[in-house]
Write a protein that holds these residues in place. Structure first.
Motif, PDB file in Angstrom:
ATOM      1  N   UNK A  13       0.719  -1.178   0.035  1.00 51.81           N
ATOM      2  CA  UNK A  13      -0.092  -0.007  -0.111  1.00 51.81           C
ATOM      3  C   UNK A  13       1.041   1.285   0.042  1.00 51.81           C
ATOM      4  N   UNK A  14       2.137   1.309   0.523  1.00 51.79           N
ATOM      5  CA  UNK A  14       2.984   2.230   0.622  1.00 51.79           C
ATOM      6  C   UNK A  14       3.325   2.846  -0.660  1.00 51.79           C
ATOM      7  N   UNK A  15       3.322   2.084  -1.835  1.00 52.94           N
ATOM      8  CA  UNK A  15       3.384   2.675  -3.204  1.00 52.94           C
ATOM      9  C   UNK A  15       2.474   3.410  -3.576  1.00 52.94           C
TER      10      UNK A  15
ATOM     11  N   UNK B 245      -5.669   8.361  -5.233  1.00 56.79           N
ATOM     12  CA  UNK B 245      -6.213   8.163  -3.735  1.00 56.79           C
ATOM     13  C   UNK B 245      -7.653   7.340  -4.183  1.00 56.79           C
ATOM     14  N   UNK B 246      -8.367   7.933  -5.111  1.00 56.88           N
ATOM     15  CA  UNK B 246      -9.635   7.270  -5.435  1.00 56.88           C
ATOM     16  C   UNK B 246      -9.506   5.675  -5.706  1.00 56.88           C
ATOM     17  N   UNK B 247      -8.169   5.336  -6.955  1.00 54.17           N
ATOM     18  CA  UNK B 247      -8.064   4.007  -7.240  1.00 54.17           C
ATOM     19  C   UNK B 247      -7.596   3.262  -6.330  1.00 54.17           C
ATOM     20  N   UNK B 248      -6.820   3.947  -5.201  1.00 58.29           N
ATOM     21  CA  UNK B 248      -6.414   3.085  -3.973  1.00 58.29           C
ATOM     22  C   UNK B 248      -7.451   2.547  -3.004  1.00 58.29           C
ATOM     23  N   UNK B 249      -8.529   3.304  -2.801  1.00 58.49           N
ATOM     24  CA  UNK B 249      -9.816   3.293  -2.208  1.00 58.49           C
ATOM     25  C   UNK B 249     -10.563   2.045  -2.944  1.00 58.49           C
ATOM     26  N   UNK B 250     -10.601   2.183  -4.332  1.00 55.28           N
ATOM     27  CA  UNK B 250     -11.293   1.014  -4.957  1.00 55.28           C
ATOM     28  C   UNK B 250     -10.895  -0.025  -5.110  1.00 55.28           C
ATOM     29  N   UNK B 251      -9.385  -0.280  -4.978  1.00 58.72           N
ATOM     30  CA  UNK B 251      -8.720  -1.613  -5.219  1.00 58.72           C
ATOM     31  C   UNK B 251      -8.622  -2.170  -3.925  1.00 58.72           C
ATOM     32  N   UNK B 252      -8.537  -1.447  -2.727  1.00 57.72           N
ATOM     33  CA  UNK B 252      -8.391  -2.344  -1.458  1.00 57.72           C
ATOM     34  C   UNK B 252      -9.242  -1.975  -0.484  1.00 57.72           C
ATOM     35  N   UNK B 253     -10.392  -1.295  -0.532  1.00 59.10           N
ATOM     36  CA  UNK B 253     -11.278  -0.875   0.522  1.00 59.10           C
ATOM     37  C   UNK B 253     -12.145  -2.148   0.975  1.00 59.10           C
TER      38      UNK B 253
ATOM     39  N   UNK C 240       3.075   7.467  -4.266  1.00 63.62           N
ATOM     40  CA  UNK C 240       2.641   8.102  -5.774  1.00 63.62           C
ATOM     41  C   UNK C 240       2.040   9.546  -5.190  1.00 63.62           C
ATOM     42  N   UNK C 241       1.088   9.392  -4.305  1.00 59.41           N
ATOM     43  CA  UNK C 241       0.133  10.483  -3.974  1.00 59.41           C
ATOM     44  C   UNK C 241       0.976  11.636  -3.340  1.00 59.41           C
ATOM     45  N   UNK C 242       1.814  11.210  -2.634  1.00 60.19           N
ATOM     46  CA  UNK C 242       2.798  12.239  -2.125  1.00 60.19           C
ATOM     47  C   UNK C 242       3.560  13.088  -3.111  1.00 60.19           C
ATOM     48  N   UNK C 243       4.311  12.260  -3.994  1.00 57.24           N
ATOM     49  CA  UNK C 243       5.055  13.027  -5.179  1.00 57.24           C
ATOM     50  C   UNK C 243       3.881  13.958  -6.131  1.00 57.24           C
ATOM     51  N   UNK C 244       2.704  13.266  -6.387  1.00 56.12           N
ATOM     52  CA  UNK C 244       1.908  14.282  -7.000  1.00 56.12           C
ATOM     53  C   UNK C 244       1.575  15.587  -6.095  1.00 56.12           C
ATOM     54  N   UNK C 245       1.349  15.252  -4.999  1.00 57.51           N
ATOM     55  CA  UNK C 245       1.111  16.305  -4.127  1.00 57.51           C
ATOM     56  C   UNK C 245       2.279  17.637  -4.092  1.00 57.51           C
TER      57      UNK C 245
END
Length: 254
Positions: free
Chosen positions: A43-45, A66-74, A49-54
């Motif tokens: 999950x750290x990947x 972030x949206x894709x992360x929740x879709x994949x793992x929630x 990624x999100x931190x770098x874009x930020x």
């Protein structure tokens, strides 16, 4: 073929992040999309990624991650948590991975990924090989003519196999517990990051700054005379894995 190398990519990505080279960080992380690394679960990947874009002030890209992360793992996390809550025995976890090795696949994609990750682990491979060797040894023991000796050997070997089952089961359970904890941590971290991005967007709006709308360009790519530019069109070549670099322009206003 290396089990360790995929784990090193995230460390190299963090290295680039702390150096402020966010394009190289994103390039390192895109390597995980290669089919050969489809079994990797970290999950750290997505957090990195999100931190770098930020850091590049590319908030829409960050939100998509972030949206894709929740879709994949929630939903998958809920599946894993329910399984862990049932407090299955270590023997159950052994049968769980044993069934997967024998070809059984489960309805939850993350569960299959985690089991595949375990299956590729050298420690598991060695333990599982020893277990299989033990099963073959039991068959050989049946050929021993001395009945008393045969019984003693069988008891000792079965005790050893039972212990190996528990060791393998314990490892599988640990992997699922660790992943659940990592996912929980990632959800919290990404939620805070989304709030930070909202505050930054609000500040930008009030200041009257607008996005340029510019995207990747070779002129934003840091490279030396021995490095060449090659367009990436979704193909992954073995000799390029781990060497990708993005060429995104920062939207941050100084």
């Amino acid at each position: 073929r290396s089990y360790i190398w995929p784990e090193l990519l995230i460390e190299e990505a963090w290295n680039s992040y702390y150096k402020g080279d966010y394009n190289r960080t994103l390039g390192k992380l895109v390597t995980y999309k290669a089919p050969v690394l489809s079994y990797v679960v970290n999950p750290e990947i997505n957090v990195l990624k999100a931190l770098s874009y930020y850091k590049l002030c590319l908030y829409d890209d960050m939100s998509n991650i972030i949206d894709d992360h929740y879709k994949e793992f929630d939903k998958s996390k809920q599946v894993i948590d329910k399984m862990l809550a049932k407090k299955h025995s270590l023997e159950w976890y052994f049968k769980f991975i044993n069934s997967y090795v024998d070809g059984k696949k489960y309805y939850d994609s993350l569960t299959n990924k985690l089991l595949e990750n375990v299956r590729k682990d050298p420690a598991f491979i060695q333990l599982y090989k020893s277990y299989k060797d033990g099963l073959r040894e039991i068959k050989s023991i049946k050929k021993v003519r001395n009945r008393r000796l045969r019984k003693i050997l069988a008891i000792n070997l079965k005790d050893s196999l039972f212990l190996q089952q528990k060791l393998i089961g314990s490892y599988v359970k640990k992997v699922f517990k660790l992943t659940s904890a990592q996912l929980e941590k990632s959800f919290v971290g990404l939620s805070y990051l989304r709030l930070e991005a909202l505050n930054a967007r609000k500040a930008r709006l009030y200041s009257g700054i607008t996005d340029t709308g510019a995207r990747g360009d070779i002129k934003y790519l840091k490279r030396n005379s021995k490095q060449y530019f090659w367009s990436f069109n979704g193909e992954f070549w073995a000799d390029e894995l781990g060497d990708y670099v993005f060429a995104l322009r920062s939207e941050c206003q100084k």
